[in-house]
Design a protein around this motif. Structure first.
Motif, mmCIF file in Angstrom:
data_model
loop_
_atom_site.group_PDB
_atom_site.id
_atom_site.type_symbol
_atom_site.label_atom_id
_atom_site.label_comp_id
_atom_site.label_asym_id
_atom_site.label_seq_id
_atom_site.Cartn_x
_atom_site.Cartn_y
_atom_site.Cartn_z
ATOM 1 N N VAL A 72 0.911 6.485 14.269
ATOM 2 C CA VAL A 72 0.338 5.497 15.199
ATOM 3 C C VAL A 72 -0.738 6.205 16.005
ATOM 4 O O VAL A 72 -0.518 7.308 16.508
ATOM 5 N N VAL A 73 -1.902 5.563 16.098
ATOM 6 C CA VAL A 73 -3.009 6.164 16.862
ATOM 7 C C VAL A 73 -3.618 5.094 17.762
ATOM 8 O O VAL A 73 -3.443 3.897 17.516
ATOM 9 N N PRO A 74 -4.352 5.517 18.805
ATOM 10 C CA PRO A 74 -5.031 4.517 19.636
ATOM 11 C C PRO A 74 -5.966 3.657 18.781
ATOM 12 O O PRO A 74 -6.573 4.165 17.825
ATOM 13 N N ALA A 75 -6.079 2.388 19.127
ATOM 14 C CA ALA A 75 -6.846 1.438 18.307
ATOM 15 C C ALA A 75 -8.248 1.960 17.967
ATOM 16 O O ALA A 75 -8.705 1.813 16.834
ATOM 17 N N LYS A 76 -8.899 2.565 18.942
ATOM 18 C CA LYS A 76 -10.287 3.020 18.693
ATOM 19 C C LYS A 76 -10.357 4.127 17.640
ATOM 20 O O LYS A 76 -11.405 4.353 17.042
ATOM 21 N N CYS B 187 0.863 -1.182 0.000
ATOM 22 C CA CYS B 187 0.000 0.000 0.000
ATOM 23 C C CYS B 187 0.901 1.235 0.000
ATOM 24 O O CYS B 187 2.125 1.118 0.125
ATOM 25 N N ASP B 188 0.296 2.432 -0.121
ATOM 26 C CA ASP B 188 1.154 3.621 -0.269
ATOM 27 C C ASP B 188 1.681 4.152 1.049
ATOM 28 O O ASP B 188 2.783 4.665 1.112
ATOM 29 N N PHE B 189 0.880 4.072 2.084
ATOM 30 C CA PHE B 189 1.435 4.281 3.421
ATOM 31 C C PHE B 189 0.593 3.552 4.438
ATOM 32 O O PHE B 189 -0.524 3.118 4.150
ATOM 33 N N ILE B 190 1.202 3.403 5.622
ATOM 34 C CA ILE B 190 0.569 2.590 6.671
ATOM 35 C C ILE B 190 0.240 3.475 7.856
ATOM 36 O O ILE B 190 1.118 4.179 8.376
ATOM 37 N N ILE B 191 -1.031 3.445 8.261
ATOM 38 C CA ILE B 191 -1.411 4.058 9.532
ATOM 39 C C ILE B 191 -1.687 2.891 10.477
ATOM 40 O O ILE B 191 -2.434 1.970 10.129
ATOM 41 N N ALA B 192 -1.034 2.909 11.642
ATOM 42 C CA ALA B 192 -1.132 1.755 12.536
ATOM 43 C C ALA B 192 -1.832 2.128 13.831
ATOM 44 O O ALA B 192 -1.728 3.263 14.300
#
Ligand code: CO8
Length: 258
Positions: free
Chosen positions: A180-184, A117-122
């Protein structure tokens, strides 16, 4: 088109593709990969879509290629069918931007899919890894190549040779993920990023994706020339006049992809 192993939903110009094999932690079998490539191509061709998100479940983005499906294959089988070659070429051939929204496990082929993919947000629960070494094999869809370009040789060797998992925080530090962000908040964050991209001129979006991806394929001087030529070519578009005109007139640009 109805799919068995993925869910597809288009809203506000964003196509959300959710991998859906919960019983196998979204392991990538032939059916899922083929459906995913088809859904991506459909989104690429659709006027209603301006950005794509690929995601999994909270527990797993994807725990790798399907080990059950692969386990009985011989060298002749995988070499003859050139396992995963066609499908990965279909995925990397998509011209619209693709964001991977990763929560939980992104292992083996799952990590490799995220890197395509082009970028990853986790989410802060994401775990990346190339554990193929534990199965007596090695990565087959970019884990030894893309991962090395993203995080450098030392960490890529560490991940590939030990099979250890990398937590989200380390993945961000290493340059594998962009945020990186909180799962919710994962899907809100990914959707927000996709909507921002959807507002831009699709011509400059596609040219930008093409230019950044080019940087992985060619020497710097060639890449810079390629970038400059694409930059020059955007001056042939109405959207360039609109974007620069709107800035000077202190108003929002209304791009028309022309
Ligand atoms: N393939 C098939 N089934 C899987 C996979 C997989 N990769 N991962 C998990 N599952 C299944 C399990 O077999 C289990 O099914 P069942 O309940 O029927 O036994 C179910 O998913 C739940 O898994 P676990 O019970 O193991 O769940 P845990 O929470 O205990 O563990 C882990 C989670 C750590 C993710 C663990 O499942 C695991 O280690 N999975 C395998 C990870 C792995 O080795 N991945 C690499 C696979 S090889 C590969 O990706 C090669 C890439 C080459 C190119 C790929 C192109 C797409």
């Amino acid at each position: 088109m109805a799919f068995e192993t993925i869910n597809v939903d288009v809203q506000d110009h964003v196509c959300l593709i959710k991998l859906n094999r919960p019983e196998a932690l979204n392991a990538l079998n032939t059916e899922l990969l083929s459906e995913l490539a088809t859904a991506l191509e459909d989104a690429d061709a659709s006027d209603k879509v301006r950005c794509i998100i690929v995601t999994g479940s909270e527990k797993a983005f994807a725990a790798g290629a399907d080990i059950k499906e692969m386990s009985e294959k011989s060298f002749v089988d995988v070499y003859s069918e050139d396992l995963f070659a066609k499908v990965s070429n279909r995925i990397i051939g998509i011209r619209k931007p693709i964001i991977a929204a990763v929560s939980g496990y992104a292992l083996g082929g799952g990590c490799e899919l995220a890197m395509m993919c082009d970028f990853i947000i986790a989410s802060d629960t994401a775990k990346f890894g190339q554990p193929e070494i534990n199965l007596g094999v090695m990565p087959g869809m970019g884990g030894s190549q893309r991962l090395t370009r993203f995080i450098g040789k030392s960490k890529a060797m560490d991940m590939n040779l030990t099979g250890r998992f990398m937590e989200a925080e380390e993945a961000e530090r290493a340059g594998l993920v962009s945020r990186v962000v909180p799962a919710k908040k994962l899907m809100d964050e990914a959707t927000g990023a996709a909507q921002k991209i959807a507002e831009k001129s699709q011509l400059s979006v596609m040219a930008t994706k093409e230019a950044v991806n080019r940087s992985y394929e060619v020497p710097l001087a060639e890449g810079l020339l390629y970038e400059r030529r694409l930059f020059h070519s955007l001056f042939a578009t109405e959207d360039q006049k609109e974007g620069m005109g709107a800035f000077l007139e202190k108003r929002e640009a209304q791009f028309r992809d022309k």
